[in-house]
Design an enzyme around this catalytic site. Structure first.
Site, PDB file in Angstrom:
ATOM      1  N   HIS A   8      15.872 -69.269  17.412  1.00  0.00           N
ATOM      2  CA  HIS A   8      17.065 -69.011  16.424  1.00  0.00           C
ATOM      3  C   HIS A   8      16.502 -69.106  15.270  1.00  0.00           C
ATOM      4  CE1 HIS A   8      21.066 -69.331  14.937  1.00  0.00           C
ATOM      5  NE2 HIS A   8      20.901 -70.383  14.296  1.00  0.00           N
ATOM      6  N   ASP A  52      22.113 -67.386  10.192  1.00  0.00           N
ATOM      7  CA  ASP A  52      23.123 -68.205  10.940  1.00  0.00           C
ATOM      8  C   ASP A  52      24.272 -68.204  10.091  1.00  0.00           C
ATOM      9  OD1 ASP A  52      23.562 -70.545  12.965  1.00  0.00           O
ATOM     10  OD2 ASP A  52      24.032 -71.481  11.084  1.00  0.00           O
ATOM     11  N   TYR A  69      33.000 -73.677   9.194  1.00  0.00           N
ATOM     12  CA  TYR A  69      33.060 -72.897  10.586  1.00  0.00           C
ATOM     13  C   TYR A  69      34.650 -72.795  10.689  1.00  0.00           C
ATOM     14  CZ  TYR A  69      28.683 -73.531  13.133  1.00  0.00           C
ATOM     15  OH  TYR A  69      27.495 -73.684  13.212  1.00  0.00           O
TER      16      TYR A  69
END
Length: 300
Positions: free
Chosen positions: A276, A112, A217
């Site tokens: 995931h 991730d 992010y």
């Protein structure tokens, strides 16, 4: 054969950027005679706790296993700035080289958002990397990253890139927000218990944790520019790269082509019956997959 009783497990916090007063929390699992080092970089909304199921098997395979909480997560400090991935990679490099004294090139594994940090590390410190594994993330600077950002299902990238809005809306609802990602993206629901979710929820209820995650992010577009510049000026990565993810994730079919944009030698291997959260849903498969790949990389 190395057993759990033979492995020394050490938890610590270390200064990695004295100028900014940034400390990184970490765990290191060391077998009696480590012959190689792997650095595991977690995703979001997670911490180094993500690697709990694979830590001992990797140590049994002869690895010194380094598991940091990257800047802004878990036990690490949460400064206002420094969330571009080259700076975050610098934190990890200082931890590995100067604090832990690891001298040999390391194997990198990112999951991730940890994959974006791993890519920054591999591009910035090329001579210090023997292999890189990227899992479950669009890598900034690739065509796939650009396409993925335009998809409606990638809403969290734009949402988190506006920290003031995201922090205001998530405040007081952190536990529900963390659980929501696991509810949506898990293929093996029994692999992650309520107790595990509580660990992650408490980590992101900590002061500054959600804002720090948003800053990670928010810097991704800057990371894309940094990565494109590095690739243009110095070429693709020359170390072997493994492109992986959960086979139940329909987006995972894009990962190999994406990694071929940043590496001369990329191998794709998806993890069956997995969503995931690869190292938590299929720890045994992940461990064998990584060890086989890394062994081949080290004899090149």
């Amino acid at each position: 054969m190395t057993t759990a009783h033979d492995v020394d497990v050490h938890h610590g916090r270390a200064w990695v950027d004295a100028a900014e007063s940034v400390r990184i929390g970490y765990t290191v699992a060391t077998p009696p005679e480590p012959t190689k080092t792997v650095v595991l970089l977690h995703g979001a909304p997670q911490t180094r706790y993500e690697w709990r199921k694979v830590m001992m098997p990797l140590a049994a395979a002869g690895y010194r296993v380094v598991m940091p909480d990257y800047r802004g997560a878990g036990a690490s400090d949460k400064p206002r700035d420094g969330y571009d991935k080259w700076t975050m990679a610098g934190d990890i490099h200082t931890l590995v080289r100067e604090v832990l004294g690891v001298e040999e090139p390391v194997s990198l594994v990112g999951h991730d958002l940890g994959s974006t940090v791993a890519l920054g590390f591999a591009l910035r410190y090329r001579a210090d990397v023997v292999s890189a594994t990227f899992m479950e993330a669009p890598l900034p600077g690739t065509d796939y990253y650009r396409r993925r950002m335009a998809q409606k299902s990638a809403w969290q990238f734009s949402f988190h890139a506006n920290p003031d809005v995201a922090v205001y809306l998530v405040h007081g609802r952190e536990r529900w927000y963390v659980n929501r990602f696991f509810d949506e993206l898990t293929y093996q629901p029994d692999a992650i218990s309520n107790g595990d979710l509580n660990v992650y929820a408490r980590a992101y209820e900590a002061p500054g944790a959600i804002r720090a995650m948003c800053e990670v992010y928010r810097e991704l577009d800057r990371d894309a520019e940094d990565n494109r510049t590095a690739l243009r000026e110095h070429g693709k990565l020359t170390v072997p790269v493994l492109a992986s993810g959960g086979a139940a994730n329909p987006l995972a079919t894009n990962f190999l082509d994406m990694c071929e944009e940043v590496a001369d030698s990329a191998t794709g291997q998806l993890v069956p019956d997995c969503g995931h959260w690869v190292a938590e849903e299929q720890p045994a498969y992940f461990t064998k997959m990584f060890c086989d790949f890394d062994a081949a990389a080290r004899v090149r």
